[in-house]
Design an enzyme around this catalytic site. Structure first.
Site, PDB file in Angstrom:
ATOM      1  N   ILE A  15     -14.601   6.467  -4.905  1.00 61.20           N
ATOM      2  CA  ILE A  15     -13.713   5.670  -3.955  1.00 61.20           C
ATOM      3  C   ILE A  15     -13.373   6.204  -2.741  1.00 61.20           C
ATOM      4  CG2 ILE A  15     -12.750   5.175  -5.888  1.00 61.20           C
ATOM      5  CD1 ILE A  15      -9.645   6.538  -4.616  1.00 61.20           C
ATOM      6  N   ALA A  59      -4.806   5.916  -7.664  1.00 62.43           N
ATOM      7  CA  ALA A  59      -6.205   4.921  -8.163  1.00 62.43           C
ATOM      8  C   ALA A  59      -6.795   5.513  -9.455  1.00 62.43           C
ATOM      9  CB  ALA A  59      -7.351   5.482  -7.239  1.00 62.43           C
ATOM     10  N   ARG A 112      -7.280  19.201 -11.384  1.00 62.05           N
ATOM     11  CA  ARG A 112      -7.134  20.110 -10.895  1.00 62.05           C
ATOM     12  C   ARG A 112      -5.353  20.346 -12.394  1.00 62.05           C
ATOM     13  NH1 ARG A 112      -5.974  20.697  -4.371  1.00 62.05           N
ATOM     14  NH2 ARG A 112      -4.761  19.294  -5.389  1.00 62.05           N
ATOM     15  N   THR A 113      -5.027  19.428 -11.673  1.00 61.91           N
ATOM     16  CA  THR A 113      -3.794  19.789 -12.488  1.00 61.91           C
ATOM     17  C   THR A 113      -3.737  18.678 -13.877  1.00 61.91           C
ATOM     18  OG1 THR A 113      -2.579  19.774 -11.095  1.00 61.91           O
ATOM     19  CG2 THR A 113      -1.556  19.797 -12.319  1.00 61.91           C
ATOM     20  N   ARG A 145      -0.973  16.489 -14.889  1.00 64.79           N
ATOM     21  CA  ARG A 145      -1.310  15.394 -14.513  1.00 64.79           C
ATOM     22  C   ARG A 145      -2.324  14.367 -15.208  1.00 64.79           C
ATOM     23  NH1 ARG A 145      -1.887  14.806  -7.932  1.00 64.79           N
ATOM     24  NH2 ARG A 145      -0.195  12.102  -8.750  1.00 64.79           N
ATOM     25  N   ASP A 202      -6.416  -3.158  -8.260  1.00 69.50           N
ATOM     26  CA  ASP A 202      -7.051  -2.072  -7.756  1.00 69.50           C
ATOM     27  C   ASP A 202      -8.752  -1.376  -8.733  1.00 69.50           C
ATOM     28  OD1 ASP A 202      -5.228  -1.299  -5.581  1.00 69.50           O
ATOM     29  OD2 ASP A 202      -4.468  -0.275  -6.310  1.00 69.50           O
ATOM     30  N   GLY A 217      -4.838  10.916  -9.923  1.00 69.16           N
ATOM     31  CA  GLY A 217      -3.867  10.264  -8.847  1.00 69.16           C
ATOM     32  C   GLY A 217      -3.091   8.633  -9.354  1.00 69.16           C
ATOM     33  N   THR A 257       0.626  -1.191   0.111  1.00 65.04           N
ATOM     34  CA  THR A 257      -0.109  -0.336   0.049  1.00 65.04           C
ATOM     35  C   THR A 257       0.282   1.387  -0.203  1.00 65.04           C
ATOM     36  OG1 THR A 257      -2.161   0.287   0.951  1.00 65.04           O
ATOM     37  CG2 THR A 257      -0.109   0.258   2.394  1.00 65.04           C
ATOM     38  N   GLY A 265     -17.495   3.487  -2.111  1.00 68.14           N
ATOM     39  CA  GLY A 265     -15.832   2.859  -2.329  1.00 68.14           C
ATOM     40  C   GLY A 265     -15.401   1.954  -1.660  1.00 68.14           C
ATOM     41  N   LYS A 323       3.888   1.043  -3.462  1.00 68.31           N
ATOM     42  CA  LYS A 323       3.622   0.516  -4.905  1.00 68.31           C
ATOM     43  C   LYS A 323       4.511   0.408  -6.177  1.00 68.31           C
ATOM     44  CE  LYS A 323      -1.077   0.737  -3.604  1.00 68.31           C
ATOM     45  NZ  LYS A 323      -3.030   0.628  -4.140  1.00 68.31           N
TER      46      LYS A 323
HETATM   47  P1  ATR Z   1      -4.589   8.131  -4.808  1.00 71.37           P
HETATM   48  O1  ATR Z   1      -2.943   7.485  -5.858  1.00 71.37           O
HETATM   49  O2  ATR Z   1      -4.765   7.884  -4.069  1.00 71.37           O
HETATM   50  O3  ATR Z   1      -5.100   8.571  -6.343  1.00 71.37           O
HETATM   51  P2  ATR Z   1      -3.061  10.729  -5.116  1.00 71.37           P
HETATM   52  O4  ATR Z   1      -1.776  10.982  -6.167  1.00 71.37           O
HETATM   53  O5  ATR Z   1      -2.551  11.375  -4.050  1.00 71.37           O
HETATM   54  O6  ATR Z   1      -3.816   9.954  -4.691  1.00 71.37           O
HETATM   55  O7  ATR Z   1      -3.322  11.837  -6.288  1.00 71.37           O
HETATM   56  C1  ATR Z   1      -5.065  12.648  -5.484  1.00 71.37           C
HETATM   57  C2  ATR Z   1      -6.131  12.962  -6.331  1.00 71.37           C
HETATM   58  O8  ATR Z   1      -6.948  14.091  -5.664  1.00 71.37           O
HETATM   59  C3  ATR Z   1      -5.295  14.020  -7.665  1.00 71.37           C
HETATM   60  O9  ATR Z   1      -6.426  14.124  -8.447  1.00 71.37           O
HETATM   61  C4  ATR Z   1      -5.387  15.508  -6.965  1.00 71.37           C
HETATM   62  O10 ATR Z   1      -5.011  17.031  -7.481  1.00 71.37           O
HETATM   63  P3  ATR Z   1      -3.393  17.110  -8.833  1.00 71.37           P
HETATM   64  O11 ATR Z   1      -3.384  15.957  -9.361  1.00 71.37           O
HETATM   65  O12 ATR Z   1      -4.567  19.007  -9.620  1.00 71.37           O
HETATM   66  O13 ATR Z   1      -3.032  17.193  -6.735  1.00 71.37           O
HETATM   67  C5  ATR Z   1      -6.576  15.550  -6.649  1.00 71.37           C
HETATM   68  N1  ATR Z   1      -7.301  16.058  -5.356  1.00 71.37           N
HETATM   69  C6  ATR Z   1      -6.645  16.016  -4.094  1.00 71.37           C
HETATM   70  N2  ATR Z   1      -7.484  17.740  -2.772  1.00 71.37           N
HETATM   71  C7  ATR Z   1      -8.055  17.644  -4.217  1.00 71.37           C
HETATM   72  C8  ATR Z   1      -8.407  19.107  -3.965  1.00 71.37           C
HETATM   73  N3  ATR Z   1      -8.710  20.521  -2.904  1.00 71.37           N
HETATM   74  N4  ATR Z   1      -9.178  19.712  -5.573  1.00 71.37           N
HETATM   75  C9  ATR Z   1      -8.895  19.130  -6.028  1.00 71.37           C
HETATM   76  N5  ATR Z   1      -8.038  17.608  -6.127  1.00 71.37           N
HETATM   77  C10 ATR Z   1      -7.631  17.250  -5.023  1.00 71.37           C
END
Ligand code: ATR
Length: 280
Positions: A220, A134, A155-156, A159, A104, A132, A63, A243, A67
């Site tokens: 999720i 997931a 948001r980004t 990515r 997953d 991210g 986890t 989820g 990973k």
């Molecule tokens: P995981 O690997 O568990 O999927 P992660 O890699 O930390 O987790 O990804 C978290 C996701 O939540 C990302 O898509 C992140 O957006 P960014 O790529 O822009 O960082 C999103 N996320 C987290 N907090 C957020 C917020 N306040 N508003 C919008 N998106 C958010």
């Protein structure tokens, strides 16, 4: 000889994998099996994973945050782990070697099939919020399941572009967060993979009105079980799936590989994990 399996993470105290696997070990009366937590700091993770068998384990779950390190540490992988460059399950093969797998995406799809029997990936575009780890697993699994198009809203935006390129999605596109309404038009599935909606975080605040009534909505995040997004979707008449089942179903292939029994995800198991969450 006891077949020992562990979950490797840092921290790992929060992991519910021991609860799930030990429930099945008891349920199926497997007497020579043991499933434990194994906290492994980041600087030692690769070495620990390579030496898993010498440390007494026939397999493991992996986890956060290990990973990707687990992928790099192992020489053999299943197709999904190779595609995602991330491993959540390690098994000993018949020839004695270790293989890294990723279940997953399997868990995500199996949960939807379990809880929303009429849903089918090929019925319409899927919208994924987030980009991210997931999101990667879910996007790849949805493509394999026949989703005609995958729309990634993050948001980004960079990515999301990288995700599409790295896992080689064929019919996917990035939709800027400001145009979320466009992404929802004609969709058959909306899935939140961001951390929004988790206890203590803000909710996903997108307007659901452009989403077709027939679209399934899932998250999720499972603490709370019904996130703000799922509640709003339910109130707007959408079918929703929480989820928790993804966590339960992703555990199935590992258990089967280690112990030779394909375990069932039952209401009893769901209740057990929910009680554990409620107790924390
Ligand atoms: P995981 O690997 O568990 O999927 P992660 O890699 O930390 O987790 O990804 C978290 C996701 O939540 C990302 O898509 C992140 O957006 P960014 O790529 O822009 O960082 C999103 N996320 C987290 N907090 C957020 C917020 N306040 N508003 C919008 N998106 C958010």
């Amino acid at each position: 000889m006891t077949r020992r399996v562990c979950v490797i993470g840092w921290p790992v105290a929060h992991s519910r994998s021991p609860l799930i696997h030990n429930h099945w070990i008891a349920e199926y009366g497997i007497e020579d099996a043991e499933y434990v937590r194994f906290a492994v700091a980041p600087d030692g993770a690769g070495e620990t994973i390579r030496n898993l068998q010498a440390l007494g384990y026939i397999g493991a779950n992996v986890t956060v945050p290990h990973k990707e390190v687990a992928f790099a540490a192992l020489g053999r992988h299943d197709a999904m782990a190779r595609r995602l460059k991330a491993v959540n399950t390690i098994v000993t093969l018949a020839d004695g070697g270790l293989e890294g797998r990723n279940t997953d995406g399997y868990g995500f799809i199996a949960n939807l099939k379990d809880r929303a029997a009429r849903w089918r990936a090929d019925k319409g575009p899927a919208v994924i919020l987030g980009a991210g780890g997931a999101a990667r697993a879910i996007a790849a699994a949805l493509e394999d399941e026949g989703a005609p198009e995958i729309r990634i809203v993050n948001r980004t935006a960079g990515r999301a572009e990288a995700l599409i390129e790295e896992i080689g999605l064929k019919s996917a596109r990035v939709i800027p967060a400001a145009q979320t309404a466009k992404a929802l038009e004609g969709a058959g599935l909306l899935v939140n993979t961001t951390t929004l909606g988790m206890k203590g975080e803000n909710d996903v605040e997108i307007d659901l009105s452009p989403l077709p009534q027939t679209a399934l909505v899932t998250d999720i995040v499972y603490t709370p079980l019904e996130t703000g997004l799922l509640r709003r979707a339910r109130e707007a008449g959408h079918e929703t799936v929480d989820g928790l089942g993804m966590l339960l179903h992703q555990a199935v292939p590992g258990f089967e590989a280690w112990f030779g029994v394909r375990p069932e995800v039952t209401e009893e198991l769901r209740r057990l994990v929910l009680a554990d969450i409620a107790g924390k």
